[in-house]
Each structure stands twice: as C-alpha cells, then as structure tokens.
Design an enzyme around this catalytic site. Structure first.
Site, short mmCIF file in Angstrom:
data_model
loop_
_atom_site.label_atom_id
_atom_site.label_comp_id
_atom_site.label_asym_id
_atom_site.label_seq_id
_atom_site.Cartn_x
_atom_site.Cartn_y
_atom_site.Cartn_z
N ASP A 62 0.82 -2.03 12.56
CA ASP A 62 1.15 -2.39 11.01
C ASP A 62 1.59 -4.13 11.02
OD1 ASP A 62 2.91 -3.28 8.84
OD2 ASP A 62 2.73 -0.98 8.35
N THR A 89 -0.81 7.61 -1.03
CA THR A 89 -2.15 7.48 -1.48
C THR A 89 -3.23 6.50 -1.05
OG1 THR A 89 -1.30 6.02 -3.28
CG2 THR A 89 -0.99 7.94 -3.75
N ASP A 134 5.02 -5.04 9.57
CA ASP A 134 6.13 -4.78 10.58
C ASP A 134 6.15 -5.48 11.83
OD1 ASP A 134 7.08 -2.89 8.92
OD2 ASP A 134 6.22 -1.14 9.95
N ARG A 187 0.91 -1.01 -0.12
CA ARG A 187 -0.08 0.05 -0.11
C ARG A 187 0.87 1.34 -0.06
NH1 ARG A 187 -4.47 0.99 4.50
NH2 ARG A 187 -2.70 1.46 5.95
C1 PRP Z 1 -0.89 -4.25 4.85
C2 PRP Z 1 -1.85 -5.23 4.94
C3 PRP Z 1 -2.66 -5.36 3.69
C4 PRP Z 1 -2.82 -4.02 3.48
C5 PRP Z 1 -4.47 -3.69 4.04
O1 PRP Z 1 0.04 -4.33 4.01
O2 PRP Z 1 -1.12 -6.42 5.06
O3 PRP Z 1 -1.99 -5.81 2.60
O4 PRP Z 1 -1.80 -3.19 4.33
O5 PRP Z 1 -4.67 -2.32 3.63
P1 PRP Z 1 -5.74 -2.01 2.50
O6 PRP Z 1 -7.00 -2.72 3.00
O7 PRP Z 1 -5.97 -0.24 2.89
O8 PRP Z 1 -5.29 -2.16 1.28
P2 PRP Z 1 1.02 -3.21 3.53
O9 PRP Z 1 0.73 -2.47 2.29
O10 PRP Z 1 1.48 -2.41 4.77
O11 PRP Z 1 2.32 -4.01 2.96
P3 PRP Z 1 3.29 -5.06 3.84
O12 PRP Z 1 2.45 -6.24 4.15
O13 PRP Z 1 4.23 -5.44 2.77
O14 PRP Z 1 3.64 -4.38 5.20
N1 URA Z 2 -2.35 -2.55 7.36
C1 URA Z 2 -1.90 -2.97 8.60
O1 URA Z 2 -0.92 -3.61 8.62
N2 URA Z 2 -2.67 -2.59 9.55
C2 URA Z 2 -3.53 -1.61 9.32
O2 URA Z 2 -4.11 -1.35 10.55
C3 URA Z 2 -3.83 -1.15 8.08
C4 URA Z 2 -3.41 -1.48 7.16
#
Ligand code: PRP
Ligand code: URA
Length: 291
Positions: A282, A190, A285, A186
């Site tokens: 997150d 944006t 993370d 994400r």
């Molecule tokens: C997080 C989570 C989802 C997304 C959800 O991933 O694991 O994939 O955000 O958010 P949304 O419903 O608003 O799209 P992130 O983009 O942080 O990537 P990562 O798993 O690589 O940390």
């Molecule tokens: N992605 C995450 O990991 N946590 C949130 O709360 C939203 C998006």
C-alpha cells in the site's frame, strides 16, 4: 534490399493506434545514432526517434535493436502494440531504485526519498517534448539566442494521498510548476474510487498536466481523476505512476485513449483485494507510515 519509406505514425507521446502493419516504438537515444538504423527511423525531437518498421524482436516488451555492432544505447520508453500509449521508463537508476522501493524491509524515510527520486527521473522523460521558444540571453561575453519552455506553467496534480509523494521530486526539476490536488480514496470493500477534493488552476485548457499516483491498480482512481480533470477543461494530460497493472492500463486506455501513461514497471496482475502483484504494497501507508 530496398527499404520501404518510413512513415511517421506518432509524435511525442501521442501514439497512433494504427497497428495494421509493423510494431511502433518511440525511443530515446542517449549516445550516437546508429547509422544502420537510419533507414528505419525518423527523428522527431532532439533525441527522440520513431521506429516505423521494427528490425528487432520483443523481449519482455523491449525492442532489441540490431545496429551492426555500433556502440548505441536505444532504451528508455518503449511501448507495445498490445498496450499502446503505455511508456515504461527503463532507465537503470529508476529500475534500481524501484527494486529497493519494493523491498518490504525498506523503512518509511527511505521509501519517501525513493518515490521522490523516481518521480523526478520519470518527469525528466515525461517532459522531454515540451514546446520550446527562442529566448535571447546575454552571456558574460556576448548576446545569443537560447531557448526556454513556452506556454503556461506545467501543472502537477497528485491524487491524494500517495500522489503527494511524487510532487517534491518533480518540483526540483520544474520549480515553477503549479500544483493542483485531487482527493480520492479507494473503498476497501467495493474498490470503487470515492472523491472528496478537487482543485486545479482555472485556465486548465491551456496547460500541460502531469497526473501523479504511484499505483495504477484497477484503474478506477486514475479514470475518475482524469474524468474530473477533463470536466475542468484539461486537454493535455499525462499520467505518471510507478507501478502499473495490465488491467489498470487497459481501463485508462479504454476510457481515455488520449492520455499517455508512463510507469517504471508493468507488473503481473492484481490479487483478490485489488493489490498489485508483485507490487510494493500500500503506497500511501508505506509513504506516510500508517497501516
Ligand atoms: C491507492 C493508490 C491509488 C489507488 C489505486 O490509493 O495511491 O490512488 O489506490 O488503485 P485503483 O487503481 O484500484 O483505483 P488509496 O485508495 O489506497 O488511497 P490513499 O492514497 O489515500 O492511501
Ligand atoms: N493501491 C496501492 O497502494 N497498492 C496497490 O497495490 C494497489 C492499490
């Protein structure tokens, strides 16, 4: 009083959207079936019942079921008319583990173990209506007819990164499952999903898919991942997340009404940075110790 005939509006997870009449629920029943409820429910699986006429009332999206004091535990997956297609796994073990997962003090190692365990328990629910076929087996004493899961191997598709944390737990339950991958992140400015990887088995149209991501926030990532799966030919997709937001559920439902969502919790809202409140932070993370 004469009860109206029970009309089955749903099978398995494919919830009908006919809400012109009464609330509709799919329930799992763990102990005995309450006789007093018989006029209102229809059995559609070994322990799965569809309620076509609610006898109870809502409490936090739960159905309180009146059953003349019998010792019954109707629980587990419930849905509501306002969010059809959303199933909340309310099993006590899932809810207990989720509370520890949310705790800011929970270290990476425990966080990872909990995601693994919750995913396994949720997959137990998500696979409860897989098709079976008869299978002969020789016990040490005689030959009998058992059952085995029919069709192509179940396919797990984690959305990278955080979805990876859900794979091993489900593989403990379904070791022969295939594993595809969808790379999405994400954009922090944006909040739009950016895709960078896609690989699933070639015969996608013949398989059952479990799409995995612990977080359903704006819904952008889930909608994009389902778009990609469908472009690859997938038709039977279920989305498993741990924490969902109302906006994310609504967006997935609007874009893909045929895709049921299973979660352990439906949280209150998103903050201005698109994080779920109260949420768990997150997920990527916390799983991988990055920040
Ligand atoms: C997080 C989570 C989802 C997304 C959800 O991933 O694991 O994939 O955000 O958010 P949304 O419903 O608003 O799209 P992130 O983009 O942080 O990537 P990562 O798993 O690589 O940390
Ligand atoms: N992605 C995450 O990991 N946590 C949130 O709360 C939203 C998006």
């Amino acid at each position: 009083m004469v009860n109206p005939p029970v009309r089955v509006l749903a099978r398995g997870f494919s919830v009908s959207r006919e809400h012109d009449r009464q609330a509709l629920f799919i329930l799992r029943h763990h102990r005995g079936f309450p006789a007093a409820a018989a006029a209102f429910v229809e059995q559609v699986g070994e322990r799965i019942f569809v309620v076509a006429r609610a006898l109870g009332q809502f409490q936090d999206n739960c159905l309180v079921f009146f059953h003349d004091g019998e010792n019954s535990s109707i629980s587990g997956m419930t849905t509501t008319p306002s969010l059809p297609g959303l199933f909340i796994v309310r099993h006590p073990l899932v809810q207990h583990k989720l509370t520890i997962l949310r705790d800011r003090r929970t270290p990476t190692k425990i966080f990872k173990e909990l995601v693994d365990e919750i995913a396994m328990l949720m997959a137990y629910e998500a696979t409860s209506d897989l098709a079976l076929e008869p299978a002969e087996v020789d016990t040490p004493l005689e030959r009998m007819q058992g059952q085995r899961i029919s069709g192509k191997k179940l396919t797990l598709v984690p959305i990278l990164r955080a979805g990876l944390g859900m794979v091993e737990g489900i593989l403990k339950l379904v070791p022969s499952a295939r594993v595809g991958h969808i790379g999405l992140y994400r954009d922090h400015e944006t909040l739009q999903p950016v895709d960078y990887y896609f690989k699933v088995p070639g015969d996608a149209g013949e398989r059952d898919f479990l799409l995995l991501d612990p977080m359903l926030a704006t819904g952008g990532s889930a909608v994009a991942a389902i778009d990609s799966l469908k472009r690859a030919g997938a038709v039977r997709i279920r989305f498993l997340c741990i924490v969902a937001s109302p906006l994310g559920v609504a967006r997935v439902h609007d874009a893909h009404p045929d895709v049921p969502i299973l979660c352990a919790a439906l949280d209150r809202e998103l903050n201005e940075r698109g994080y779920i409140l109260p949420g768990l932070g997150d997920a990527g993370d916390r799983l991988f110790g990055t920040r």
